[in-house]
Design a protein around this motif. Structure first.
Motif, PDB file in Angstrom:
ATOM      1  N   PHE A   1      -3.559   0.096   9.556  1.00 57.18           N
ATOM      2  CA  PHE A   1      -3.964  -0.302   8.383  1.00 57.18           C
ATOM      3  C   PHE A   1      -3.039   0.541   7.316  1.00 57.18           C
ATOM      4  O   PHE A   1      -3.320   0.465   6.098  1.00 57.18           O
ATOM      5  CB  PHE A   1      -5.481   0.080   8.000  1.00 57.18           C
ATOM      6  CG  PHE A   1      -5.816   1.386   8.411  1.00 57.18           C
ATOM      7  CD1 PHE A   1      -6.210   1.802   9.803  1.00 57.18           C
ATOM      8  CD2 PHE A   1      -5.858   2.499   7.254  1.00 57.18           C
ATOM      9  CE1 PHE A   1      -6.415   3.083   9.942  1.00 57.18           C
ATOM     10  CE2 PHE A   1      -6.260   3.673   7.708  1.00 57.18           C
ATOM     11  CZ  PHE A   1      -6.421   4.142   9.063  1.00 57.18           C
ATOM     12  N   VAL A   2      -2.688   1.483   7.656  1.00 55.05           N
ATOM     13  CA  VAL A   2      -1.513   2.370   7.035  1.00 55.05           C
ATOM     14  C   VAL A   2      -0.129   1.848   6.443  1.00 55.05           C
ATOM     15  O   VAL A   2       0.549   1.195   7.326  1.00 55.05           O
ATOM     16  CB  VAL A   2      -1.419   3.694   7.747  1.00 55.05           C
ATOM     17  CG1 VAL A   2      -0.306   4.552   6.774  1.00 55.05           C
ATOM     18  CG2 VAL A   2      -2.562   4.586   7.715  1.00 55.05           C
ATOM     19  N   GLY A   3       0.298   2.035   5.155  1.00 50.42           N
ATOM     20  CA  GLY A   3       1.377   1.647   4.555  1.00 50.42           C
ATOM     21  C   GLY A   3       1.534   0.112   4.098  1.00 50.42           C
ATOM     22  O   GLY A   3       0.822  -0.943   4.138  1.00 50.42           O
ATOM     23  N   TYR A   4       2.836   0.109   3.515  1.00 50.81           N
ATOM     24  CA  TYR A   4       3.114  -1.211   2.900  1.00 50.81           C
ATOM     25  C   TYR A   4       3.970  -2.291   3.634  1.00 50.81           C
ATOM     26  O   TYR A   4       3.718  -3.430   3.496  1.00 50.81           O
ATOM     27  CB  TYR A   4       4.143  -0.975   1.433  1.00 50.81           C
ATOM     28  CG  TYR A   4       4.077  -2.000   0.765  1.00 50.81           C
ATOM     29  CD1 TYR A   4       3.544  -1.978  -0.638  1.00 50.81           C
ATOM     30  CD2 TYR A   4       5.368  -2.853   0.786  1.00 50.81           C
ATOM     31  CE1 TYR A   4       3.556  -2.895  -1.543  1.00 50.81           C
ATOM     32  CE2 TYR A   4       5.616  -3.768  -0.133  1.00 50.81           C
ATOM     33  CZ  TYR A   4       4.860  -3.925  -1.460  1.00 50.81           C
ATOM     34  OH  TYR A   4       5.046  -5.041  -2.340  1.00 50.81           O
ATOM     35  N   GLU A   5       4.684  -1.649   4.464  1.00 50.56           N
ATOM     36  CA  GLU A   5       5.524  -2.490   5.500  1.00 50.56           C
ATOM     37  C   GLU A   5       4.876  -2.783   6.629  1.00 50.56           C
ATOM     38  O   GLU A   5       4.099  -2.017   7.178  1.00 50.56           O
ATOM     39  CB  GLU A   5       7.058  -2.345   5.294  1.00 50.56           C
ATOM     40  CG  GLU A   5       7.672  -2.142   4.036  1.00 50.56           C
ATOM     41  CD  GLU A   5       9.086  -1.681   4.045  1.00 50.56           C
ATOM     42  OE1 GLU A   5       9.569  -1.556   4.965  1.00 50.56           O
ATOM     43  OE2 GLU A   5       9.554  -1.355   3.003  1.00 50.56           O
TER      44      GLU A   5
END
Lengths: 176, 352
Positions: free
Chosen positions: B133-137
């Protein structure tokens, strides 16, 4: 006739699904109450709001539209709408309008979710979608309106169609 | 921790058994979706310089992956199984086996494998091996605008196995909390299930969504992450990702911090242009991230176009990375030390 032909252009050049039903035997106040109860189930997160005219209300809602067929069929977006209803003596009328398309995309978990949250009036879909895609969406919008139209009619007349259980055919195995 | 796990398990088991008798009005069909991607890359130094994930082969028409996701939902219960084949979907993003020596060559091919249950319209429980669930990409090229990836993505988690609960207070606010395996990107825990993760989602206005993420564990370290995107107009979108990572004491000292900005503008019905500007700083310490060595930094600018033709997206992109120091890892065509590296990529991604 394609289902999308059930949608009409109104005086503001926007698509609507509009019906006037005459010769309603149910009393006006009862028609209004039953339609209100029907509308409450359209959107669990919202309640109908009384309109300016007597025995009129409106509520917003949405339904999903799909693309692809069979195993490749998946949600391609949601269409939000505004439902207006008015009951009068011996008749009622309603309108599904203000249709807006919210495109979906697949998220990192494999679920189809709103792409950005922004919506596009369906009259402007030509700016971003092909004729084939638009036809498919319009057909589904009309089909959903036709379905809700029938549900509303059942709610008002109280004539929910009940399936008669089929009689089980028994066979006597003692006989040849 | 054991008590907490037992409590979570008992809640999960109870809710499953309590709602397992629910009847379903209709069974949606099994849904298949996925993508295939292929690319050509040319690094102007004529060898690989930029160390971020994917688009790795120099002067080669290469394959990314074929990604196949199956989803089925019956009533309130759903599963997702996503398999991937190819460099991007195997050794570049997921482990082969489960860590046992005898399974070293058994590729499981799993990107997502989880089950979920909607306890109510607002409350969902999910367990299994999931995209982080972490991060943009993300790993799937369909989910990214740029084809090459950021340093923040490359150094962050790809998947987390665990159990999470998500509650939607409204369509504008939701909170997820979960307990995950002690190490990222593995099919099973090294020893414990003791990484805590949480995500607060807020959507202040239509088109703007922000995720505040935290992932912390005694073996995996601690990452704080902000991922947000705002579709300001129909044509203009702005995204931002900022993160800070500190490794666990057993893994070393230092870590990294960084921020990436993603402005994108639609210039026609089929063409969108976007820029990714990223500043990535490695902290002084013994932990060595992918990128410049500890105590240095890099600025990376990537100009990308997305040209859409139905389900097919053509992605030409030009990227220029500038390290802080000559000695940070980039080399010229002749092998000399340099601060800068540049590359051109053209990729084709087909989504279905």
């Amino acid at each position: 006739m394609a289902q999308k032909d059930s949608l009409q252009m109104d005086e503001n050049n926007t698509y609507v699904y509009y019906k006037v039903v005459n010769q309603v035997a149910v009393p006006e106040t009862e028609v209004y109450r039953r339609a209100w109860d029907f509308a409450r189930n359209l959107n669990r997160n919202s309640r109908p709001e009384k309109g300016q005219a007597e025995h009129a209300f409106n509520i917003s809602g949405s339904f999903l539209v799909y693309s692809g067929t069979s195993l490749m069929r998946k949600e391609s977006g949601a269409v939000s709408y505004l439902f207006n209803f008015q009951a009068a003596d011996g008749k009622y009328r309603f309108k599904f309008g203000n249709f807006k398309f919210i495109p979906y995309k697949r998220d990192r978990y494999g679920n189809m979710v709103p792409a950005s949250g922004l919506s596009t009036p369906i009259e402007k879909l030509a700016d971003a979608y092909t004729q084939k895609e638009r036809d498919a969406y319009f057909d589904q919008i009309a089909a959903n309106c036709i379905y809700l139209d029938k549900q509303l009619k059942q709610a008002i007349y109280g004539t929910e169609i009940k399936k008669v259980p089929a009689k089980a055919i028994k066979v006597n195995t003692d006989k040849w | 921790m054991k008590k907490r796990l037992l409590l979570l398990l008992s809640v999960f088991t109870f809710t499953l058994s309590a709602f397992a008798q629910d009847t379903t009005k209709s069974d949606p069909p099994l849904v298949i979706s996925g993508s295939v991607d292929t690319y050509y890359k040319y690094d102007f130094s004529q060898h690989n310089n930029i160390p971020t994930s994917f688009a790795s082969d120099q002067n080669s028409v290469s394959i990314g992956m074929i990604d196949l996701a199956l989803k089925k939902k019956v009533g309130k219960a759903a599963f997702v199984g996503e398999l991937s084949f190819g460099p991007r979907g195997q050794y570049q993003s997921i482990p082969n086996g489960d860590g046992n020596t005898t399974n070293a060559n058994n590729s499981f091919h799993i990107q997502n494998l989880y089950v979920s249950y909607d306890v109510t319209d607002k409350f969902n429980l999910t367990g299994g091996y999931m995209a982080t669930f972490v991060g943009y990409e993300v790993i799937s090229p369909v989910g990214n605008f740029n084809y090459s990836t950021s340093y923040l993505f490359t150094n962050g988690p790809f998947q987390n196995a665990g159990f999470k609960a998500t509650y939607a207070f409204s369509s504008k606010v939701s909170l997820m909390a979960g307990i995950f395996n002690d190490s990222w990107n593995l099919y099973k825990s090294v020893d414990k299930v003791n990484t805590f993760g949480a995500q607060l989602m807020v959507s202040p206005v239509t088109g703007w969504t922000a995720y505040l993420n935290v992932l912390t564990g005694k073996l995996s370290g601690t990452e704080f992450d902000l991922t947000t995107s705002y579709q300001i107009t129909e044509a203009f979108k702005l995204g931002l990702n900022a993160a800070d990572y500190k490794p666990a004491a057993v893994a070393g000292t230092g870590g990294f911090t960084g921020v990436a900005l993603y402005p994108q503008v639609g210039v026609s019905k089929t063409v969108t242009l976007g820029l990714r500007g990223e500043y990535f700083k490695t902290k002084t310490g013994s932990f060595v991230p992918l990128g410049p060595p500890p105590g240095s930094s890099v600025f990376a600018a990537t100009l990308t176009a997305n040209v859409k033709a139905g389900p097919l997206t053509l992605i030409p992109e030009f990227r220029l990375d500038s390290n802080k120091n000559n000695t940070d890892g980039f080399t010229t065509k002749g092998g000399g030390l340099t601060k800068q590296a540049s590359q051109f990529v053209v990729a084709a991604v087909y989504a279905f």
